[in-house]
Design a protein around this motif. Structure first.
Motif, PDB file in Angstrom:
ATOM      1  N   ARG A 112      -5.745  -5.002   5.890  1.00 58.48           N
ATOM      2  CA  ARG A 112      -5.825  -5.090   4.425  1.00 58.48           C
ATOM      3  C   ARG A 112      -5.557  -6.528   4.002  1.00 58.48           C
ATOM      4  NH1 ARG A 112      -3.355  -1.433  -0.428  1.00 58.48           N
ATOM      5  NH2 ARG A 112      -5.388  -0.486  -0.022  1.00 58.48           N
ATOM      6  N   SER A 143       0.839  -1.192   0.000  1.00 54.95           N
ATOM      7  CA  SER A 143       0.000   0.000   0.000  1.00 54.95           C
ATOM      8  C   SER A 143       0.875   1.242   0.000  1.00 54.95           C
ATOM      9  CB  SER A 143      -0.869   0.025   1.257  1.00 54.95           C
ATOM     10  OG  SER A 143      -1.402   1.319   1.462  1.00 54.95           O
ATOM     11  N   LEU A 144       0.423   2.277  -0.667  1.00 54.19           N
ATOM     12  CA  LEU A 144       1.027   3.601  -0.492  1.00 54.19           C
ATOM     13  C   LEU A 144       0.025   4.507   0.222  1.00 54.19           C
ATOM     14  CD1 LEU A 144       3.268   5.692  -2.784  1.00 54.19           C
ATOM     15  CD2 LEU A 144       1.235   6.742  -1.840  1.00 54.19           C
ATOM     16  N   ARG A 145      -1.112   4.781  -0.431  1.00 57.43           N
ATOM     17  CA  ARG A 145      -2.092   5.729   0.090  1.00 57.43           C
ATOM     18  C   ARG A 145      -2.709   5.286   1.407  1.00 57.43           C
ATOM     19  NH1 ARG A 145      -1.249   6.318  -4.951  1.00 57.43           N
ATOM     20  NH2 ARG A 145      -1.069   4.077  -4.797  1.00 57.43           N
ATOM     21  N   THR A 146      -3.118   4.026   1.477  1.00 57.68           N
ATOM     22  CA  THR A 146      -3.861   3.586   2.649  1.00 57.68           C
ATOM     23  C   THR A 146      -2.996   3.679   3.901  1.00 57.68           C
ATOM     24  OG1 THR A 146      -5.150   2.143   1.235  1.00 57.68           O
ATOM     25  CG2 THR A 146      -5.173   1.651   3.598  1.00 57.68           C
TER      26      THR A 146
END
Ligand code: AOR
Ligand code: CP
Length: 341
Positions: free
Chosen positions: A110, A47-50
């Motif tokens: 996630r 993940s980047l954004r989360t």
């Protein structure tokens, strides 16, 4: 204690409430409303954004966060019941969820779709196991069935740009990719835009139908909100007069005979790549949406991503704003009964 993993946890009213609260807090910063709160984040996938947006919310609101990666630093995890654990996964979700609940106030997870079987992905076994065995609120950071936070950020983005969403035509368009991707993002856009009252048009080549249970749920939400849901195989037709175009690659209906066949299906429709030509039949002020990460000049034309018509960075910013609200709701749901003082 309120888990927030699927749209059914919020319902139509809840979607509306989160989005309106996020708009209010965007104008007026709520201050350190998560003081002393510890968020645990468990990732089965990258993940980047989360990750960055949840960590940013916690830091800005006075709380703290801890990140664990299953199978990478933390033990690989089994979620099925009734199996002898003689494979590569030494830890079970039963203990992991219970133990982490003793340390943190909220647990975010996630766990992407397995992409082997649509029915299994729709049943969402990993996220359901965390819900069953955590004793603190669970927030989904994308699971096999839904990406709740993304869907809420998407509706916030629509709401900010379009005003009241009742009856607004918006198009979700399938896009090409090199391999099958999960259906959680298109599922959640469909569900949350239907809950917000939009006229949602879903366009994809034959063989990429979204799960029947998700479609039924979207239709029920649309009936409640005064929205509408339409499906078609003609991309340009679905764009006509649309106010927003959401490009997203997702995999074919599963189970498929083999992985190579699935990958071939993803590459068989290069003309579905979303560019200026696809946006042309939409309204003059139509904008592009994508959850990111996006493959430039494969899913979406780079020139469109770089143009003023792209809303993708605003969408990503809005993850922060809706998650701040969800974390606040999670803490309110356990006010007075925190596991760790
Ligand atoms: C490239 C990829 O695997 N994308 C993932 C994540 C997207 C947003 N979190 C997907 O399509 O579900
Ligand atoms: N949109 C989204 O969830 O991005 P990440 O996968 O980078 O978290």
């Amino acid at each position: 204690m309120q888990h927030m993993t699927h749209i059914e946890d919020l319902g139509m009213e809840g979607v509306h409430a989160v989005v309106e609260q996020a708009m209010t807090w965007k104008r007026q910063h709520p201050g350190r409303h998560l003081e002393d709160v510890l968020l645990g984040m468990l990732f089965f996938n990258p993940s980047l954004r989360t990750r960055a947006s949840f960590e940013a919310v916690m830091a800005r609101a006075g709380g703290q966060s801890m990140v664990l990666e299953a199978g990478k630093g933390a033990w690989a995890m089994e979620h099925r019941d009734g199996v002898a654990m003689d494979g590569e996964r030494p830890e079970h979700v039963r203990e992991a969820a219970a133990v982490l609940s003793r340390y943190v106030d909220v647990l975010a997870v996630r766990a992407f779709a397995g992409l082997m079987d649509d029915a299994e992905d729709e049943a969402d076994p990993v996220m359901r196991a965390f819900r069953a065995h955590a004793t603190v609120p669970v927030i989904s950071m994308e699971s096999a069935r839904e990406h709740l936070c993304q869907g809420l950020a998407d509706v916030l983005t629509l709401r900010e740009r379009l005003g009241p969403l009742q009856g607004q035509p918006v198009t979700l368009s399938w896009a090409p990719h090199i391999k099958p991707l999960p259906k959680a993002v298109p599922n959640s856009f469909l569900l949350s835009a239907a809950a917000a009252g939009c006229q949602v048009r879903v366009a994809h080549p034959p063989g990429f139908e979204l799960p029947a249970g998700v479609r039924r749920q979207a239709e029920a939400l649309a009936a409640q909100s005064g929205g509408e849901v339409q499906y078609g195989h003609e991309q340009l037709e679905a764009m006509a007069g649309s106010r927003a175009v959401y490009a997203k690659a997702w995999g074919p209906v599963l189970p498929l005979a083999d992985e190579q066949a699935a990958a071939a299906m993803m590459k068989a429709h290069p003309d579905w790549r979303v560019g200026a030509g696809q946006l042309a039949p939409a309204s003059a002020d139509a904008f592009l949406m994508h959850c990111l990460p996006v493959r430039r000049d494969l899913e979406v034309e780079a020139a469109l991503l770089d143009s003023g018509a792209s809303a993708v960075v605003d969408q990503a910013e809005n993850r922060f704003h809706v998650q701040r609200v969800l974390l606040d709701m999670a803490m309110q749901s356990i006010a007075g009964r925190r596991e760790v003082a």
